[in-house]
Design a protein around this motif. Structure first.
Motif, mmCIF file in Angstrom:
data_model
loop_
_atom_site.group_PDB
_atom_site.id
_atom_site.type_symbol
_atom_site.label_atom_id
_atom_site.label_comp_id
_atom_site.label_asym_id
_atom_site.label_seq_id
_atom_site.Cartn_x
_atom_site.Cartn_y
_atom_site.Cartn_z
ATOM 1 N N TRP A 212 0.850 -1.193 0.000
ATOM 2 C CA TRP A 212 0.000 0.000 0.000
ATOM 3 C C TRP A 212 0.879 1.234 0.000
ATOM 4 C CZ3 TRP A 212 -5.064 0.803 -0.721
ATOM 5 C CH2 TRP A 212 -5.565 2.073 -0.412
ATOM 6 N N ASN A 213 0.537 2.200 -0.855
ATOM 7 C CA ASN A 213 1.372 3.377 -1.066
ATOM 8 C C ASN A 213 0.484 4.615 -1.019
ATOM 9 O OD1 ASN A 213 3.066 5.393 -1.969
ATOM 10 N ND2 ASN A 213 3.671 4.359 -3.864
ATOM 11 N N ASP A 214 0.483 5.298 0.117
ATOM 12 C CA ASP A 214 -0.367 6.484 0.279
ATOM 13 C C ASP A 214 -0.039 7.577 -0.723
ATOM 14 O OD1 ASP A 214 -2.170 5.855 2.437
ATOM 15 O OD2 ASP A 214 -0.459 5.946 3.801
ATOM 16 N N LYS B 191 -8.255 -0.773 2.297
ATOM 17 C CA LYS B 191 -6.831 -0.847 1.973
ATOM 18 C C LYS B 191 -6.485 -2.311 1.776
ATOM 19 C CE LYS B 191 -4.994 3.143 4.550
ATOM 20 N NZ LYS B 191 -3.975 3.565 5.554
ATOM 21 N N PRO C 66 -9.079 6.531 -2.162
ATOM 22 C CA PRO C 66 -8.131 5.419 -2.125
ATOM 23 C C PRO C 66 -8.781 4.134 -1.614
ATOM 24 C CG PRO C 66 -7.099 7.411 -1.297
ATOM 25 C CD PRO C 66 -8.555 7.736 -1.466
#
Length: 458
Positions: free
Chosen positions: A232-234, A282, A257
């Motif tokens: 996971w890449n904010d 997520k 997201p």
């Protein structure tokens, strides 16, 4: 080594062939074909691939139905070079992409009278023969420039098969179209930054819908030894791409997201586009599958002109593996079918320190759901404790040219029978979803929980 291959995912240790299977009820005579399903099944729990649910060697399970009989059951490992070597066999010839020789473990599909096991992330499909033996990796007679995809979507009007391929070394995703004769007729590169994962996509009559979501290749996790270095890449953001099937032009729209493994269906509604998906808040947090919240069935309504996307919740129960009547792929539809569990995330991806006896009893009361999207109601077909149920696959009744009600057909799934210690192929009437099965085909062995499958007629 910690492994997710326990409980319902515990692998089987041998290949089996059995003929003239016992049946409770009656197999509909119109069902003439093979029910095939793929999934990861490590050769050994000491192998590196056994450290992650997505990396186990692929195994395909199949049942042949004809003339009201269940003629055979087979399960076969897909022979990558590694699997062939471990089984003391000669490697199967065929072209691989970027040296990726991976035993496809995610889906099994039929194209132009041929059978293929598929997987994502840059590998090519493996062709199988009719009895599930491995022919070898395939590039569709030279038409495939790179890898292929785990999921494909068939346009029921044109007969064209669409796929979206990705690979961590690319700066793009690749849209691939295969004609009804099995030839690649179009490839188109769509620039994508950040090397995001793309497990599935959606198809409408006008658009290919691309998911550019915040799970990306992570060099840092690769250096730390993560078995599957996507996280996971904010910083990546989330958006949907509407690629015109006519021109190839892409219109991007932002969304909240989230993560999506699977599409139920999508369709054009006037000038807007409707996309139904199983959506997670997520996923792949710290490159782990067990973090990020449970999935729910949601609908995106996209206005391409304004760029506005409205998200609504169809059903908040944790569920996955959505399927529908694929004669309506990309068209307005009413019914969908999914698999539900008490806590699907813990069943599929238990935390590393979870013991089987520590899981809640209800986790094994697995259930299939029929979604009526028009009325906003659900029907539930519950199987007992220990009865691990696989993805529900819809098979329409009658011939391809016949006009039938959308749910006139059958729902098939492998269901573990804990009393026998083996699996059944359960055939339900889609119109009598909660009633007794039309037929239950009793298999001679357990079928572990896995991923995706298809009904391949003929």
């Amino acid at each position: 080594m910690t492994t997710p291959y326990r409980g319902g995912f515990t692998p089987v240790a041998e290949e089996i062939t059995a003929f003239d299977l016992d049946v409770t009820g009656r197999v509909p005579a119109e069902l003439d074909g093979r029910y095939l399903r793929s999934g990861p099944n490590p050769l050994s729990l000491d192998d590196p691939g056994a450290a992650h649910l997505f990396l186990g060697e692929g195994m395909v399970h199949g049942v042949r139905l004809r003339d009201g009989r269940a003629e055979w059951y087979r399960n076969r490992w897909v022979r990558s070079a590694h699997v062939a070597e471990r089984l003391h066999e000669e490697p199967r010839p065929g072209p691989v992409h970027e040296g990726i020789d991976f035993a496809a473990n995610t889906h099994v599909i039929g194209i132009a009278g041929r059978t293929f096991a598929t997987v994502e992330a840059g590998a090519r499909p493996y062709e199988l023969d009719y009895e599930l033996g491995t022919v070898g990796p395939c590039d569709f007679d030279g038409g495939l420039p790179g890898g292929f995809a785990a999921h494909t979507h068939l346009d029921p009007a044109s007969g064209e098969l669409h796929a979206m391929a990705y690979y961590f070394g690319w700066d793009h995703h690749q849209h691939i179209v295969i004609d009804p004769k099995g030839a690649v007729i179009s490839t188109r590169d769509i620039p994508i930054a950040g090397a995001p994962m793309l497990h599935d996509f959606a198809l409408t009559e006008r658009y290919v819908v691309i998911y550019d979501l915040p799970v990306t290749f992570s060099l840092a996790h690769m250096e730390k030894g993560a078995p599957l270095p996507y996280a996971w890449n904010d910083a990546h953001g989330a958006r949907l791409g509407l690629m015109s099937r006519a021109t190839g032009e892409v219109r991007w729209v932002d969304v909240e997201p989230c993560w999506v493994f699977h599409t139920l269906n999508a369709f054009d509604d006037g000038d807007q586009v409707v996309v139904d998906v199983v959506r997670y808040p997520k996923r792949f947090v710290d490159a782990r599958l067990d973090l990020g919240g449970p999935p729910a069935l949601d609908r995106w309504r996209i206005d391409p002109a304004s760029g506005k996307v409205t998200a609504t919740r169809i059903d908040d129960r944790p569920q996955e593996f959505p399927r529908m009547n694929e004669r309506l792929t990309g068209r307005p539809y009413r019914y969908g079918y999914t698999a539900l569990a008490h806590d699907l995330v813990d069943v599929i991806c238990p935390p590393a320190d979870t013991e089987l006896e520590d899981l809640p009893d209800e986790a094994f009361d697995n259930t299939l759901i029929k979604q009526d999207l028009e009325r906003g109601v659900q029907e539930y077909r519950r199987f007992g404790r220990g009865a691990y149920v696989s993805e529900p696959v819809f098979v329409g009744a009658g011939g391809a040219g016949e006009e039938r009600a959308e749910d006139d057909g059958y729902v098939m799934a492998f269901v573990n029978d804990p009393d026998r210690g083996a699996a059944d192929l359960v055939i339900l009437s889609a119109q009598d979803f909660t009633g007794e099965p039309v037929a239950t085909v009793h298999l001679p062995a357990r079928v572990p929980l896995g991923f995706h499958g298809s009904w391949i007629a003929g």
